[in-house]
Structures are given as structure tokens and as C-alpha cells.
Design a protein around this motif. Structure first.
Motif, PDB file in Angstrom:
ATOM      1  N   MET A   1       1.903  43.545 -47.883  1.00  0.00           N
ATOM      2  CA  MET A   1       1.332  44.103 -49.103  1.00  0.00           C
ATOM      3  C   MET A   1      -0.002  44.985 -48.904  1.00  0.00           C
ATOM      4  O   MET A   1      -0.111  46.165 -49.271  1.00  0.00           O
ATOM      5  N   LYS A   2      -0.943  44.530 -48.175  1.00  0.00           N
ATOM      6  CA  LYS A   2      -2.380  45.315 -47.887  1.00  0.00           C
ATOM      7  C   LYS A   2      -1.851  46.300 -47.228  1.00  0.00           C
ATOM      8  O   LYS A   2      -2.780  47.342 -47.253  1.00  0.00           O
ATOM      9  N   LEU A   3      -1.001  46.374 -46.197  1.00  0.00           N
ATOM     10  CA  LEU A   3      -0.723  47.390 -45.292  1.00  0.00           C
ATOM     11  C   LEU A   3      -0.089  48.400 -46.095  1.00  0.00           C
ATOM     12  O   LEU A   3      -0.470  49.625 -46.032  1.00  0.00           O
ATOM     13  N   LYS A   4       0.823  48.335 -47.145  1.00  0.00           N
ATOM     14  CA  LYS A   4       1.481  49.166 -47.828  1.00  0.00           C
ATOM     15  C   LYS A   4       0.142  49.914 -48.799  1.00  0.00           C
ATOM     16  O   LYS A   4       0.286  51.183 -48.872  1.00  0.00           O
ATOM     17  N   ILE A   5      -0.578  49.015 -49.407  1.00  0.00           N
ATOM     18  CA  ILE A   5      -1.606  49.856 -49.803  1.00  0.00           C
ATOM     19  C   ILE A   5      -2.394  50.931 -49.481  1.00  0.00           C
ATOM     20  O   ILE A   5      -2.967  51.823 -49.703  1.00  0.00           O
ATOM     21  N   LEU A   6      -2.931  50.234 -47.923  1.00  0.00           N
ATOM     22  CA  LEU A   6      -3.574  51.142 -47.236  1.00  0.00           C
ATOM     23  C   LEU A   6      -2.989  52.490 -46.744  1.00  0.00           C
ATOM     24  O   LEU A   6      -3.521  53.406 -46.591  1.00  0.00           O
ATOM     25  N   GLN A   7      -1.450  52.331 -46.706  1.00  0.00           N
ATOM     26  CA  GLN A   7      -0.608  53.468 -46.348  1.00  0.00           C
ATOM     27  C   GLN A   7      -0.598  54.365 -47.384  1.00  0.00           C
ATOM     28  O   GLN A   7      -0.917  55.621 -47.257  1.00  0.00           O
ATOM     29  N   ILE A   8      -0.829  53.925 -48.587  1.00  0.00           N
ATOM     30  CA  ILE A   8      -0.912  54.952 -49.787  1.00  0.00           C
ATOM     31  C   ILE A   8      -2.253  55.557 -49.846  1.00  0.00           C
ATOM     32  O   ILE A   8      -2.396  56.723 -50.184  1.00  0.00           O
ATOM     33  N   VAL A   9      -3.246  54.732 -49.586  1.00  0.00           N
ATOM     34  CA  VAL A   9      -4.809  55.290 -49.662  1.00  0.00           C
ATOM     35  C   VAL A   9      -4.820  56.304 -48.427  1.00  0.00           C
ATOM     36  O   VAL A   9      -5.355  57.445 -48.794  1.00  0.00           O
ATOM     37  N   ILE A  10      -4.202  56.248 -47.194  1.00  0.00           N
ATOM     38  CA  ILE A  10      -4.363  57.069 -46.371  1.00  0.00           C
ATOM     39  C   ILE A  10      -3.364  58.336 -46.602  1.00  0.00           C
ATOM     40  O   ILE A  10      -4.120  59.492 -46.348  1.00  0.00           O
TER      41      ILE A  10
ATOM     42  N   LYS B   1      -9.878  53.605 -40.868  1.00  0.00           N
ATOM     43  CA  LYS B   1     -10.289  52.585 -40.048  1.00  0.00           C
ATOM     44  C   LYS B   1      -9.698  51.149 -40.176  1.00  0.00           C
ATOM     45  O   LYS B   1      -9.262  50.547 -39.491  1.00  0.00           O
ATOM     46  N   ALA B   2      -9.804  50.683 -41.672  1.00  0.00           N
ATOM     47  CA  ALA B   2      -9.349  49.607 -41.893  1.00  0.00           C
ATOM     48  C   ALA B   2      -7.618  49.560 -41.862  1.00  0.00           C
ATOM     49  O   ALA B   2      -7.255  48.440 -41.196  1.00  0.00           O
ATOM     50  N   MET B   3      -7.008  50.332 -41.852  1.00  0.00           N
ATOM     51  CA  MET B   3      -5.521  50.298 -41.463  1.00  0.00           C
ATOM     52  C   MET B   3      -5.411  50.205 -39.990  1.00  0.00           C
ATOM     53  O   MET B   3      -4.585  49.619 -39.615  1.00  0.00           O
ATOM     54  N   GLY B   4      -6.136  50.941 -39.467  1.00  0.00           N
ATOM     55  CA  GLY B   4      -6.289  50.866 -37.718  1.00  0.00           C
ATOM     56  C   GLY B   4      -6.275  49.774 -37.238  1.00  0.00           C
ATOM     57  O   GLY B   4      -5.657  49.289 -36.701  1.00  0.00           O
ATOM     58  N   ARG B   5      -7.393  49.019 -37.953  1.00  0.00           N
ATOM     59  CA  ARG B   5      -7.737  47.599 -37.394  1.00  0.00           C
ATOM     60  C   ARG B   5      -6.576  46.687 -37.786  1.00  0.00           C
ATOM     61  O   ARG B   5      -6.264  45.825 -36.965  1.00  0.00           O
ATOM     62  N   LEU B   6      -6.172  46.792 -38.851  1.00  0.00           N
ATOM     63  CA  LEU B   6      -4.729  45.758 -39.454  1.00  0.00           C
ATOM     64  C   LEU B   6      -3.792  45.889 -38.539  1.00  0.00           C
ATOM     65  O   LEU B   6      -3.165  45.081 -38.327  1.00  0.00           O
ATOM     66  N   GLN B   7      -3.437  47.145 -38.281  1.00  0.00           N
ATOM     67  CA  GLN B   7      -2.246  47.365 -37.446  1.00  0.00           C
ATOM     68  C   GLN B   7      -2.465  47.013 -35.995  1.00  0.00           C
ATOM     69  O   GLN B   7      -1.513  46.457 -35.445  1.00  0.00           O
TER      70      GLN B   7
ATOM     71  N   ILE C   1       2.627  53.730 -35.825  1.00  0.00           N
ATOM     72  CA  ILE C   1       1.021  54.347 -35.601  1.00  0.00           C
ATOM     73  C   ILE C   1       1.175  55.467 -35.337  1.00  0.00           C
ATOM     74  O   ILE C   1       0.343  56.302 -35.688  1.00  0.00           O
ATOM     75  N   ARG C   2       1.831  55.920 -34.232  1.00  0.00           N
ATOM     76  CA  ARG C   2       1.570  57.123 -33.615  1.00  0.00           C
ATOM     77  C   ARG C   2       2.220  58.208 -34.431  1.00  0.00           C
ATOM     78  O   ARG C   2       1.857  59.401 -34.832  1.00  0.00           O
TER      79      ARG C   2
ATOM     80  N   ASN D   1      -8.888  55.784 -33.490  1.00  0.00           N
ATOM     81  CA  ASN D   1      -9.966  55.115 -32.806  1.00  0.00           C
ATOM     82  C   ASN D   1     -10.328  53.754 -33.094  1.00  0.00           C
ATOM     83  O   ASN D   1     -10.497  52.671 -32.183  1.00  0.00           O
ATOM     84  N   ALA D   2     -10.221  53.351 -34.536  1.00  0.00           N
ATOM     85  CA  ALA D   2     -10.171  52.094 -34.904  1.00  0.00           C
ATOM     86  C   ALA D   2      -9.149  51.116 -34.548  1.00  0.00           C
ATOM     87  O   ALA D   2      -9.315  50.142 -34.136  1.00  0.00           O
ATOM     88  N   PHE D   3      -7.847  51.673 -34.515  1.00  0.00           N
ATOM     89  CA  PHE D   3      -6.849  50.871 -33.798  1.00  0.00           C
ATOM     90  C   PHE D   3      -6.941  50.427 -32.576  1.00  0.00           C
ATOM     91  O   PHE D   3      -6.849  49.167 -32.101  1.00  0.00           O
TER      92      PHE D   3
END
Length: 107
Positions: A1-10, A34-40, A62-63, A83-85
Motif C-alpha cells: 500500500m505504501k508503495l502505491k502511495i509513493l508511486q502516485i506521489v512521484i 528517495k523514500a520510494m527508492g529506498r523501499l524498492q 525500477i528502471r 541514487n537512493a535505490f
């Protein structure tokens, strides 16, 4: 769920960059990327030993996300994201990070 929210934010961040944002909005977009990269990265590190097909799908995602951000003119957001990823992946799975980085270097 958090990943989907971050996708929308990005996705919103990329649109916002094209529309012209305030410096505060840029910082928020960079932080979200950055948060999304870290989570992924963490998700990939957990998945790689359990399900290689899912791991390959995550790498493609990711790519693809990075390329889409760049295509929309959000290169700085894409840089923060990738970079965060890699920084996070390097801290949780240095071998995998090195392997993925090597695959992306020009030959």
C-alpha cells in the motif's frame, strides 16, 4: 500500500516539475522519490532469494519508473530516486547492488 502511495506521489512530482513548483514542493518531491527508492531496494533485497521472477519484475519496474520520470522532464527526481535505490541496496545487499550497477555501465 505504501508503495502505491509513493508511486502516485512521484507521478505527481513529475507533473509538478513540468508545471513549475516552489522550492518547498521540490524538496518534498525529492524526499518522496528517495523514500520510494529506498523501499524498492529493501523489497528487492528481500525478494531476490525467494522469487527470481518477481525480482526481475521489480528491477524492470525500477528502471521503467526512472525512465518515465526522465521522459517527463523530472531528471532531478529520477536522480534522487535511483541514487537512493542504489545506496540502500548497497547497504542491504552489496553484491546485488554491484551486479546491477555493473550491468548498467557502458561497455
Amino acid at each position: 500500500m505504501k508503495l502505491k502511495i509513493l508511486q502516485i506521489v512521484i507521478a505527481g512530482a513529475a507533473i509538478g516539475l513540468a508545471a513549475g513548483c516552489t522550492p518547498k514542493e521540490h524538496r518534498e518531491e525529492y524526499s518522496a522519490a528517495k523514500a520510494m527508492g529506498r523501499l524498492q531496494a529493501i523489497d528487492l533485497a528481500k525478494t531476490i532469494t525467494l522469487d527470481t521472477l518477481k525480482a526481475e519484475t521489480l528491477i524492470l519496474d525500477i528502471r521503467s519508473r526512472e525512465a518515465e520520470l526522465r521522459r517527463r522532464g523530472a531528471s532531478k527526481v529520477a536522480d534522487n530516486y535511483i541514487n537512493a535505490f542504489f545506496e540502500t541496496l548497497d547497504s542491504v545487499s552489496p553484491g546485488l547492488a554491484g551486479e546491477l550497477k555493473a550491468e548498467n555501465e557502458p561497455r
